[in-house]
Design a protein around this motif. Structure first.
Motif, PDB file in Angstrom:
ATOM      1  N   ARG A 145      35.304  38.518  19.710  1.00 23.22           N
ATOM      2  CA  ARG A 145      35.723  38.438  21.116  1.00 23.22           C
ATOM      3  C   ARG A 145      35.766  36.963  21.505  1.00 23.22           C
ATOM      4  NH1 ARG A 145      33.364  38.949  26.326  1.00 23.22           N
ATOM      5  NH2 ARG A 145      31.289  38.969  25.387  1.00 23.22           N
ATOM      6  N   VAL A 146      36.903  36.549  22.005  1.00 22.22           N
ATOM      7  CA  VAL A 146      37.088  35.139  22.333  1.00 22.22           C
ATOM      8  C   VAL A 146      37.515  34.996  23.786  1.00 22.22           C
ATOM      9  CG1 VAL A 146      38.460  33.063  21.855  1.00 22.22           C
ATOM     10  CG2 VAL A 146      37.704  34.507  19.968  1.00 22.22           C
ATOM     11  N   ARG A 147      36.953  33.977  24.411  1.00 17.41           N
ATOM     12  CA  ARG A 147      37.350  33.619  25.774  1.00 17.41           C
ATOM     13  C   ARG A 147      37.764  32.157  25.753  1.00 17.41           C
ATOM     14  NH1 ARG A 147      32.856  33.860  30.216  1.00 17.41           N
ATOM     15  NH2 ARG A 147      34.187  33.709  32.045  1.00 17.41           N
ATOM     16  N   GLN A 206      34.422  30.439  24.554  1.00 19.46           N
ATOM     17  CA  GLN A 206      33.300  31.329  24.263  1.00 19.46           C
ATOM     18  C   GLN A 206      33.728  32.255  23.134  1.00 19.46           C
ATOM     19  OE1 GLN A 206      31.861  33.601  27.612  1.00 19.46           O
ATOM     20  NE2 GLN A 206      30.088  34.355  26.451  1.00 19.46           N
ATOM     21  N   CYS A 207      32.828  32.457  22.212  1.00 21.39           N
ATOM     22  CA  CYS A 207      33.155  33.356  21.103  1.00 21.39           C
ATOM     23  C   CYS A 207      31.934  34.219  20.816  1.00 21.39           C
ATOM     24  CB  CYS A 207      33.542  32.540  19.872  1.00 21.39           C
ATOM     25  SG  CYS A 207      33.818  33.544  18.414  1.00 21.39           S
ATOM     26  N   VAL A 221      31.137  24.883  25.470  1.00 23.61           N
ATOM     27  CA  VAL A 221      31.236  25.844  24.367  1.00 23.61           C
ATOM     28  C   VAL A 221      30.007  26.731  24.355  1.00 23.61           C
ATOM     29  CG1 VAL A 221      31.416  26.083  21.858  1.00 23.61           C
ATOM     30  CG2 VAL A 221      32.520  24.150  22.992  1.00 23.61           C
ATOM     31  N   VAL A 222      30.223  28.005  24.147  1.00 19.94           N
ATOM     32  CA  VAL A 222      29.092  28.893  23.886  1.00 19.94           C
ATOM     33  C   VAL A 222      29.511  29.905  22.814  1.00 19.94           C
ATOM     34  CG1 VAL A 222      29.642  30.294  25.940  1.00 19.94           C
ATOM     35  CG2 VAL A 222      27.397  30.492  24.879  1.00 19.94           C
ATOM     36  N   LEU A 223      28.766  29.883  21.720  1.00 19.79           N
ATOM     37  CA  LEU A 223      29.110  30.707  20.567  1.00 19.79           C
ATOM     38  C   LEU A 223      27.933  31.600  20.202  1.00 19.79           C
ATOM     39  CD1 LEU A 223      30.567  27.843  18.310  1.00 19.79           C
ATOM     40  CD2 LEU A 223      31.800  29.237  19.983  1.00 19.79           C
TER      41      LEU A 223
END
Lengths: 302, 761, 161
Positions: free
Chosen positions: B304-306, B319-320, B353-355
């Motif tokens: 899921r990617v934003r 975001q991933c 970034v947030v992963l």
């Protein structure tokens, strides 16, 4: 790796029948091995003996016989591709043989082995249906002829009894002036779909007088589609070009599609519609003396 | 030493040093080796995805004539029976439960394979089937059956000493990374896109399946000939399992018939060693292709990617959230999920970034390393969405990417290596090669995708170069030759530095008792890391030669030069053999050079700074049979920034192969499970690309600015070409039809369904 | 009528890479195993084991067959060529030269099969089109090269004639 077996090498059909009668289901016929050796290696089939029919003289003969093309059971795909009798009487068969599996399978694999194994994802049975193929089965009690449509019962299942040998398949060559075509489609090693078509026309006339339409690989066994065939009859080539879609729709309706690794039943039914229409148009163009070079991905048109 | 002249051997497409043996059939692979008295092993594998073992009856098999050893888990009391590089969660043979269809339960070694098969026919196993989790959805559902109930032990991979499992679930490791304001960054976005993409289970199908031959010597030492990409990792595993010092274990690696990541870390070696110990003789455990499908695969994923963009098209936040299906045993998957997720921001400048990613157990073939190491799964999602963004922003997809590309020397993440290539140049080259700015013919469309991948870090490679008395040289490295041409490249580097003909250099095959440490042959790292070690080791030898010559000639070493197997100074010219004679006072003795490349730990998010960034970009032009859904890739252009090609022809070969493998999972390949059972563990049911699938126009382009961290400015290639293929093709499909597919492979039926759904809508 | 099957070893005579060979084989022995294990000809490889990949290709009376799915007893009286018989180290077959020159060899596991298949093709058609080469290679898989260099090597060889 193969588990041990005894290898019989009969030199006549009679001898082979003798062995089969004696060994019953503990024996498997061996006509090329491209199928039977695979399932033996896998352990899916376990037998005490193999009966090698390849050494029976004449069993690989391909010849004109009483108006038919007779193809001996142990004729290889390669032989089929090259035999003058095939080119003379059923040239489409040679063209299809050229595209069976790969060069190694064509070198070793035989027509009889292919038909008797009845892998639903194979070309020959479908194609031969369009030639009103009849298989000749031999046993100690004599020979019997069985239309291919009755011979192939389902996936890996035929009407051959354990004591019978498939000796030959006889094809009825199409009359002069017939336009035929074969198409196969699929991304897998074996075809997802195969369609054979023939359009017969009376001498000098434009109208289609008779037709053959066979579809295979999409279901448990290849089938002729009589209603679709009947629909074409009487049509001119112009009618065909305009209304091929109707025939295709009938074919899609009547085909017995089942889902498997190659695709869902729904998709195969739809592909039947697509390719029946396409191949009818190819055959129609050929009937009109043109040779359309249609190219579609993952598709072979012969 | 005077300034180096033009390169002689490096940068040239010399013949592979192993080509002759390979075209004549003399090349020897694991399955070609035979030892006297060697027994042959076969495994009995579970037919169920998950079951309790109620009883395993092997008495009849043991009594079968010709059987040397029959092993079950109950027999393995004399060794540490668990292994695994990240988590020691994998038993040699199933203990109380089986965890996937294909989990080994019984191992037999017999006088020949046929006898081993007969013996296995005599084994009776009583299973009690248990509910299995076959998909991510099933595995992550509340109250899902647990693939592993207990807490597994940490493996030997030091970087994963901080594994973060989520107890009571099927999650065996989680990766988290954030920078800037994290998800808070989306507040700055004028356009936010969010979507979920999935990547299938695919298998490496290296043409040579896995294999190992193990033999114990009279002194209790163990030798294993293995088809492995990392002998030292296998050694560490065996040392732990069998309680041996590393020095008593010898892992020798013949040529590999392909690897692609599938032969990293211990696979069959532990079982072969255990069998050989019990059988009291050498044992060969040779997998079939069907076994390979039940040994390792790529980790499938749901990603899921934003993406957040400013109005001007600048990426402001990413975001991933990715769930990777790692199958029944973790193998190296925890590292795969980190590495893959880490570069979810692609080669782009992203402040916020947030992963997060999870490694999720399921009752399927274990997932592990596979060319691209987690990056293809993520890139499929992110690079598809970059095109969606371009459309929403009314921008050209190439331009939008160009705007966001990191600059040469710019930081990717704090503490990690700055960008070491000119990304804009790569992008321009791919646009040019795919003729981006020319209109496609009717019925065709193009798509592009770009990526950047970190190599393994921290990382160690060592090399020894021996200059013999006759002036020829041996290069000792543990790089595994698996088709990529590493032995040739190492020979080229040594020949260049030593200024001797290529034919005078021999690269010794990996053998942990002879060749020095190398972490792994994977991650596109060998040319950079081992290549540098070889360069240093050869330079060490040259330094010694210069010193000897300087002393003899009475001139400073700086006044001397290396030229054609000799040291020259003024009018004097001393050939290497002569120099060695002078040095040793006899014909004999050799110079030994050493090279060590070990950048060590850093503050980079993954524990070490990547030795280099692998940069690859791809452009595809496709046509579509709208009635069948069949895609034809008419043209493909692959651009790799390799710094410098040591051997251009071999770089091209690597890149072309990578693209074709990428086309496999993009269009054709998928392992299909039904009722817990793998339906297509063979090449009839699992379709890999054939010659007919090669695009009619196929360009492989290299960006060479000699700015790589490897020898002569080179850096790695091999994985990259595969990564952009799926999104490039998916983007082309979207541009052709307006249909955006989120699930691979793009089989005709899948495309057909999407076309129909749109028609019906 | 009493037909005696072959139950144990039977003697076969083969012309193998131009030399006569006589040996005893069991009926279930596969040609690939006999070549590799008994005759130490390791060039043909076992991979898919299902006649899909072509790694075990040998020439039987000049035609490519899968040695993995071929009974050794069937080779009796026939001529077999393996990659070891294709050329000598001093005098390689032009195809072997072309494969080296065009970097058509990577891991090498498919190479023997590719070479022999190409050999059979060129014997049949000394100047094949690209389409013909690709069609003929349908049953030979390569996971390393991406095929292009293999096809180029074969075409170069063909055109060299």
């Amino acid at each position: 790796m193969l588990r041990p077996f005894a290898l019989y090498r009969p030199s006549t059909v009679g001898e082979a029948a003798e062995v089969l009668a004696r060994e019953g289901p503990d024996a498997a016929l061996y006509a090329g091995g491209t199928e039977v050796l695979l399932i033996l290696k896998e352990g899916l089939l376990r037998v005490r003996s193999l009966v090698d029919v390849k050494r029976i003289p004449g069993l690989d003969e391909i010849r004109r016989d009483d108006g038919h093309l007779s193809i001996g059971a142990t004729a290889t795909h390669r032989a089929l591709e090259r035999a003058p009798a095939v080119h003379a009487h059923c040239p489409l068969v040679a063209g299809v043989a050229r595209h069976v599996a790969n060069i190694r399978v064509r070198t070793i694999g035989t027509v009889g082995g292919n038909l008797a194994f009845a892998d639903p994802h194979s070309d020959l049975a479908t194609l031969f249906l369009a030639f009103d193929g009849v298989v000749r089965l031999a046993s100690r009690s004599g020979e019997r002829d069985l239309p291919l449509a009755e011979f192939v019962r389902g996936p890996y299942e035929t009407a051959r009894r354990d004591d019978e040998i498939l000796a030959a398949v006889r094809l009825a060559p199409w009359p002069a002036g017939t336009a035929g075509a074969y198409v196969k489609f699929g991304v897998h090693e074996r075809p997802t779909l195969g369609v054979a078509v023939a359009l017969m026309r009376g001498a000098g006339g434009d109208a289609v007088t008779d037709a053959r339409l066979a579809v295979g690989c999409v279901g448990p066994r290849p089938q002729r589609l009589p209603e679709a065939e009947a629909r074409v009859c009487g049509w001119s080539l112009a009618d065909l070009a305009r209304h091929a879609g109707e025939v295709a729709a009938l074919a899609a309706r009547d085909v017995d599609a089942v889902g498997d690794l190659h695709g869902s039943a729904e998709y195969k039914r739809e592909m039947t519609r697509v390719f029946v229409r396409r191949i009818l148009l190819v055959a129609g163009a050929r009937a009109a003396g043109r040779d359309p070079h249609e190219h579609y991905p993952h598709t072979i048109i012969v | 030493m005077s300034a180096p002249g033009p390169l002689r051997v490096v940068g040239r497409s010399v013949r592979r040093t192993d080509a002759l043996e390979k075209v004549t059939g003399r090349a020897r692979y694991l399955s070609d080796l035979e030892l006297p008295g060697m027994a042959h092993a076969r495994l009995l594998r579970s037919p169920y995805p998950r079951a309790r073992l109620l009883g395993v009856e092997v008495a009849r098999a043991r009594a079968h004539p010709g059987v040397h050893a029959v092993l079950t888990a109950a027999d393995l009391t004399w060794c540490e029976p668990f292994y695994g590089p990240a988590l020691r969660d994998r038993p040699l043979l199933a203990t109380d439960v089986v965890r996937y269809e294909g989990d080994p339960v019984v191992a037999v070694a017999a006088v020949d394979e046929a006898t081993a098969v007969e013996a296995l026919d005599l084994v009776e196993v009583d299973y009690e089937e248990l509910p299995a989790v076959m998909t991510l959805e099933e595995a992550l559902a509340p109250g899902a059956p647990l693939v592993h109930a207990g807490e597994p032990l940490a493996g030997h991979f030091s970087d994963l000493s901080t594994l973060r499992a989520r107890p009571g679930t099927n999650i065996c490791h989680q990766f988290d990374y954030a920078r800037g304001r994290g998800a808070g960054g989306f507040a700055e976005a004028a356009l936010t896109l969010e979507d979920t993409y999935t990547f299938p289970r695919v298998q490496h199908y290296s043409m040579e399946p896995h294999g190992a031959i193990a033999a114990w010597d009279a002194e209790g030492g163990l030798t294993v000939w293995a088809s492995t990409q990392n002998p030292f990792s296998v050694r560490a595993e065996l040392a732990k399992m069998f309680g041996l010092p590393a020095s008593r274990i010898r892992i020798a690696v013949p040529l590999l018939g392909g690897g692609f990541g599938g032969k990293t870390y211990a696979k069959l070696e532990p079982l072969a060693a255990a069998l050989a110990r019990v059988a009291g003789r050498p044992v060969r455990l040779q997998a079939s292709v069907e076994d390979a499908f039940r040994t390792v695969r790529r980790c499938s994923a749901r990603v899921r990617v934003r993406l957040g963009f400013r109005r001007d098209g600048g990426l402001v936040a990413v975001q991933c959230d990715a769930d990777f299906d790692v199958g029944a045993y973790a193998d190296i998957a925890p590292r795969v999920i980190q590495k893959g997720t880490y570069t979810a921001t692609g080669p782009y400048r992203v402040p916020n970034v947030v992963l997060h990613s999870n490694a999720v157990y399921t009752n399927t073939t274990p997932g592990g390393a596979f060319r691209g190491f987690g990056v293809p799964q993520i890139a499929w999602a992110v690079e598809s969405m970059m095109d969606v963004a371009a459309e929403r922003l009314g921008r050209d997809p190439v331009d939008l990417r160009r705007q966001n590309l990191l600059a040469h020397g710019e930081e990717f993440a704090r503490g990690d290596t700055p960008v070491d290539g000119k990304l804009e140049e790569s992008l321009s080259r791919v646009a040019e090669a795919i003729r981006w700015h020319q209109a496609s013919a009717a019925g065709r469309a193009k798509g592009v995708a770009v990526m950047m991948k970190a190599s393994v870090a921290p990382s160690v490679s060592e090399a020894i170069v021996r200059l013999h008395a006759d002036g020829s040289a041996s290069v000792l490295v543990s790089t595994v030759e698996m088709g990529q041409g590493a032995r040739t490249v190492m020979a080229q580097i040594a020949a260049e530095v030593l200024a001797i003909p290529l034919a005078r250099v021999t690269v010794v095959p990996p053998d942990t008792s002879i060749t020095p440490y190398d972490q792994t042959t994977s991650s596109s790292r060998s040319t950079t890391m081992v290549g540098r070690a070889v360069q240093d080791a050869a330079a060490d030898v040259v330094g010694q030669l210069l010193k000897i010559a300087a002393a003899h000639l009475g001139v400073p070493a700086g006044a001397l030069a290396v030229d054609d197997a000799a040291i020259v100074g003024g009018q004097r010219r001393l050939g290497y053999p002569e120099l060695l004679d002078l040095h040793f006072g006899m014909r004999g003795g050799e110079l030994i050079g050493r090279g060590v490349v070990a950048p060590g730990r850093t503050q980079a998010p993954l524990g070490g700074s990547t030795p280099f960034w692998e940069v690859a970009m791809g452009g595809a032009e496709i046509s579509l049979d709208e009635e069948t859904g069949a895609i034809c890739v008419e043209a493909y252009a692959s651009v790799a920034d390799v710094g410098r090609c040591i051997n251009p022809q071999q770089c091209e070969a690597q890149d072309e192969g990578a693209v074709m493998q990428g086309l496999g999972h993009t269009l054709l390949e998928e392992m299909v499970y039904e009722g817990g059972v793998l339906l297509n563990a063979n090449l009839v049911g699992y379709r890999v690309p054939r010659a007919e699938d090669v695009p009619a126009r196929f360009d492989s382009v290299f960006v060479e600015n000699a700015d790589g961290a490897g020898p002569f400015g080179a850096k790695g290639v091999g994985e990259g070409g595969l990564v952009p293929v799926s999104p490039a093709v998916g983007n082309a499909l979207a541009r052709l039809t307006g249909i955006r597919l989120r699930e691979l492979p793009l089989t005709p039926e899948r495309v057909w369904r999407a076309l129909r759904a749109r028609r019906d809508a | 009528m009493n037909i005696i099957p072959i139950r144990s070893s039977c003697s076969i005579r083969v012309t193998l890479n131009g030399r006569p060979v006589e040996l005893a084989v069991r009926p279930e022995a596969l040609l690939l195993d006999v070549l590799r294990d008994r005759l130490q000809l390791k060039g043909a490889k076992r991979s898919c084991d299902m006649q899909v990949c072509g790694a075990c290709t040998v020439l039987l009376d000049g035609a490519p067959v899968s040695a993995c799915t071929f009974l050794a007893v069937e080779a009796d009286g026939r001529e077999i060529v393996t990659v070891e018989g294709l050329g000598t180290e001093e005098r390689l077959d032009p195809l072997q030269e072309a494969f080296i020159d065009h970097a058509a060899v990577q891991c090498g596991f498919c190479t023997a099969g590719m070479l022999l298949t190409a050999k059979a093709l060129l014997a049949e058609d000394p100047a094949p089109t690209r389409e013909r080469v690709v069609h003929y290679l349908r049953g030979n898989l390569c996971r390393c090269t991406g095929y292009r260099k293999i096809v180029e090597a074969i075409l170069a060889c063909a055109h060299a004639r």
